[in-house]
Design a protein around this motif. Structure first.
Motif, PDB file in Angstrom:
ATOM      1  N   GLY A   1      -3.082 -28.569 -14.137  1.00 47.69           N
ATOM      2  CA  GLY A   1      -3.137 -30.022 -14.277  1.00 47.69           C
ATOM      3  C   GLY A   1      -3.937 -30.456 -15.487  1.00 47.69           C
ATOM      4  N   HIS A   2      -5.076 -29.780 -15.739  1.00 47.89           N
ATOM      5  CA  HIS A   2      -5.879 -30.096 -16.923  1.00 47.89           C
ATOM      6  C   HIS A   2      -5.069 -29.894 -18.197  1.00 47.89           C
ATOM      7  CE1 HIS A   2      -9.836 -29.380 -14.582  1.00 47.89           C
ATOM      8  NE2 HIS A   2      -9.595 -30.665 -14.701  1.00 47.89           N
ATOM      9  N   ARG A   3      -4.351 -28.772 -18.254  1.00 50.93           N
ATOM     10  CA  ARG A   3      -3.596 -28.460 -19.471  1.00 50.93           C
ATOM     11  C   ARG A   3      -2.481 -29.477 -19.701  1.00 50.93           C
ATOM     12  NH1 ARG A   3      -4.153 -23.233 -17.278  1.00 50.93           N
ATOM     13  NH2 ARG A   3      -1.975 -23.231 -16.570  1.00 50.93           N
ATOM     14  N   VAL A   4      -1.807 -29.869 -18.610  1.00 49.96           N
ATOM     15  CA  VAL A   4      -0.725 -30.842 -18.746  1.00 49.96           C
ATOM     16  C   VAL A   4      -1.262 -32.183 -19.206  1.00 49.96           C
ATOM     17  CG1 VAL A   4       0.994 -32.171 -17.462  1.00 49.96           C
ATOM     18  CG2 VAL A   4       0.791 -29.699 -17.087  1.00 49.96           C
TER      19      VAL A   4
ATOM     20  N   SER B   1     -10.370 -41.526 -10.599  1.00 50.07           N
ATOM     21  CA  SER B   1      -9.316 -42.255 -11.317  1.00 50.07           C
ATOM     22  C   SER B   1      -9.530 -42.183 -12.820  1.00 50.07           C
ATOM     23  CB  SER B   1      -9.284 -43.723 -10.868  1.00 50.07           C
ATOM     24  OG  SER B   1      -8.816 -43.827  -9.548  1.00 50.07           O
ATOM     25  N   ALA B   2     -10.794 -42.279 -13.246  1.00 54.88           N
ATOM     26  CA  ALA B   2     -11.102 -42.207 -14.673  1.00 54.88           C
ATOM     27  C   ALA B   2     -10.607 -40.898 -15.270  1.00 54.88           C
ATOM     28  CB  ALA B   2     -12.606 -42.351 -14.893  1.00 54.88           C
ATOM     29  N   PHE B   3     -10.813 -39.789 -14.563  1.00 53.57           N
ATOM     30  CA  PHE B   3     -10.386 -38.497 -15.076  1.00 53.57           C
ATOM     31  C   PHE B   3      -8.868 -38.402 -15.161  1.00 53.57           C
ATOM     32  CE2 PHE B   3     -14.524 -37.289 -15.392  1.00 53.57           C
ATOM     33  CZ  PHE B   3     -14.757 -35.919 -15.505  1.00 53.57           C
ATOM     34  N   ARG B   4      -8.160 -39.122 -14.298  1.00 60.05           N
ATOM     35  CA  ARG B   4      -6.692 -39.080 -14.336  1.00 60.05           C
ATOM     36  C   ARG B   4      -6.127 -39.914 -15.479  1.00 60.05           C
ATOM     37  NH1 ARG B   4      -3.687 -40.606  -9.082  1.00 60.05           N
ATOM     38  NH2 ARG B   4      -1.985 -39.957 -10.433  1.00 60.05           N
ATOM     39  N   MET B   5      -6.692 -41.096 -15.717  1.00 58.37           N
ATOM     40  CA  MET B   5      -6.062 -42.037 -16.647  1.00 58.37           C
ATOM     41  C   MET B   5      -6.607 -41.970 -18.064  1.00 58.37           C
ATOM     42  SD  MET B   5      -7.778 -45.753 -15.707  1.00 58.37           S
ATOM     43  CE  MET B   5      -7.815 -45.588 -13.935  1.00 58.37           C
TER      44      MET B   5
ATOM     45  N   ILE C   1     -13.418 -40.619 -22.335  1.00 59.65           N
ATOM     46  CA  ILE C   1     -14.403 -41.262 -21.479  1.00 59.65           C
ATOM     47  C   ILE C   1     -15.651 -41.539 -22.298  1.00 59.65           C
ATOM     48  CG2 ILE C   1     -15.932 -40.973 -19.489  1.00 59.65           C
ATOM     49  CD1 ILE C   1     -13.756 -39.425 -18.118  1.00 59.65           C
ATOM     50  N   ALA C   2     -16.159 -42.778 -22.181  1.00 65.29           N
ATOM     51  CA  ALA C   2     -17.414 -43.165 -22.823  1.00 65.29           C
ATOM     52  C   ALA C   2     -18.444 -43.383 -21.724  1.00 65.29           C
ATOM     53  CB  ALA C   2     -17.227 -44.444 -23.640  1.00 65.29           C
TER      54      ALA C   2
ATOM     55  N   GLU D   1     -11.777 -33.345 -19.718  1.00 64.38           N
ATOM     56  CA  GLU D   1     -12.026 -31.907 -19.654  1.00 64.38           C
ATOM     57  C   GLU D   1     -13.355 -31.547 -20.313  1.00 64.38           C
ATOM     58  OE1 GLU D   1      -7.946 -32.797 -18.883  1.00 64.38           O
ATOM     59  OE2 GLU D   1      -9.144 -33.296 -20.630  1.00 64.38           O
ATOM     60  N   GLU D   2     -13.664 -32.191 -21.438  1.00 60.45           N
ATOM     61  CA  GLU D   2     -14.942 -31.931 -22.111  1.00 60.45           C
ATOM     62  C   GLU D   2     -16.109 -32.419 -21.256  1.00 60.45           C
ATOM     63  OE1 GLU D   2     -13.360 -32.273 -26.739  1.00 60.45           O
ATOM     64  OE2 GLU D   2     -14.134 -34.044 -25.707  1.00 60.45           O
TER      65      GLU D   2
END
Length: 326
Positions: A54-57, A286-290, A294-295, A309-310
């Motif tokens: 999922g991360h790679r996609v 949700s933040a990780f999905r969309m 990210i700040a 991912e980072e």
């Protein structure tokens, strides 16, 4: 009488509890390898988050939408508008009775979704007001499509806002207006569309957010569920076909299933319409999905800016603490 041998098939990890129980030959190793590939990563205190399919996609989608590798990303703190930036905050300082933002810089390019996270009271919603030019920084610049909006007159700022759609926390629909009138409101105020064109636009936006126009257009907000109100709020924000969408806590107060629906809608806007979005959220899942990026706002500054991912792989103690058990 001596104890009978323990039935190993009933023990944790015993044969009966294994997913490959009953498989013969080399089928069991293949099944275990498949399960290992599909299983979600488990983070331990002494191991980084394992990269999953999922991360790679998601990373491949982000790279395709952004058009460039993350290393090619311009620096928002460099003086002057960054090439290709739709939204940019450059070294913004803002104070009221106390400092709110201190040397904050970030940018969003076409089709990117920037999710601003942080503890309560760190200035997340304030960043949206700066982008909307409802607030002017004490120093620094805010650029929209390369234009510095900090020195604009009121009427000039209104024209810039026509590029933006806003989804408020709690949807903020007009209680006395029907769903149709709520979505039609910005079209009546800011366009010269005919009544027929307005109705067509309202229907188009309702269908985009997966609502049946004939079933909801005549309803009042009080007749809608929380998730439906949020979707109507998104439809209203989209009414003018903006190139920028701003969201203030779009999933707050929603159940997990509805939260997933709203998250997918935001991703759909990014994927299908190339809308540039800034989302303020406390919902890390949700933040990780969309998010394209990210700040993380902390101590009046952006202390982290990068991909989900980072962030999940960071060893920074504050980031690890902020993510908690995610």
């Amino acid at each position: 009488m001596a104890d009978e041998p323990r039935d190993q098939t009933l023990a944790p990890g015993g044969t009966r509890n294994r997913p490959d129980a009953g498989l013969d030959g080399d089928e069991a190793p293949r099944r275990r390898a498949q399960d290992d590939e599909l299983a979600p990563a488990r983070r331990t205190s002494d191991a980084p988050l394992r990269e999953t399919r999922g991360h790679r996609v998601r990373q491949a989608i982000r790279d395709e939408l952004s058009g460039d590798a993350p290393s090619d990303r311009p620096l928002a703190e460099e003086e002057g508008p960054a090439e290709g930036a739709v939204i940019e905050l450059e070294r913004v300082h803002l104070s009221f009775d106390r400092p709110i933002l201190d040397d904050v810089s970030f940018l969003a390019r076409e089709g990117e979704t920037i999710v601003v996270v942080g503890e309560s009271g760190t200035g997340k919603s304030t960043t949206l007001k700066l982008i909307l030019r409802l607030l002017v920084p004490d120093s620094g610049r805010v650029y929209i499509d390369g234009q510095d909006i900090t020195q604009l007159t009121f009427n000039e700022a209104l024209r810039v806002r026509q590029k933006m759609g806003m989804v408020f926390q709690g949807a903020a629909l007009f209680d006395s207006m029907s769903v149709f009138e709520n979505i039609a409101y910005p079209l009546r105020e800011h366009t010269e569309l005919t009544d027929e064109e307005i109705e067509a636009r309202v229907r188009e936006k309702l269908e985009f957010v997966d609502l049946e126009p004939d079933q909801v257009m005549d309803k009042l907000p009080s007749e809608l569920s929380g998730g439906m109100k949020k979707r109507v709020g998104i439809a209203r924000g989209m009414a003018n076909n903006p190139e920028i969408m701003l969201y203030d806590e779009p999933t707050s107060g929603l159940d997990p299933l509805t939260t997933g629906t709203i998250t997918r809608l935001i991703m759909k806007l990014q994927r299908e319409l190339r809308v540039t979005s800034v989302v303020v959220s406390h919902d890390i899942r949700s933040a990780f999905r969309m998010a394209s990026y990210i700040a993380l706002l902390s101590d009046r500054r952006i202390t982290f800016f990068g991909t989900p991912e980072e962030m999940s792989g960071s060893d920074d103690p504050y980031i690890r603490s902020f993510l908690g058990g995610f």
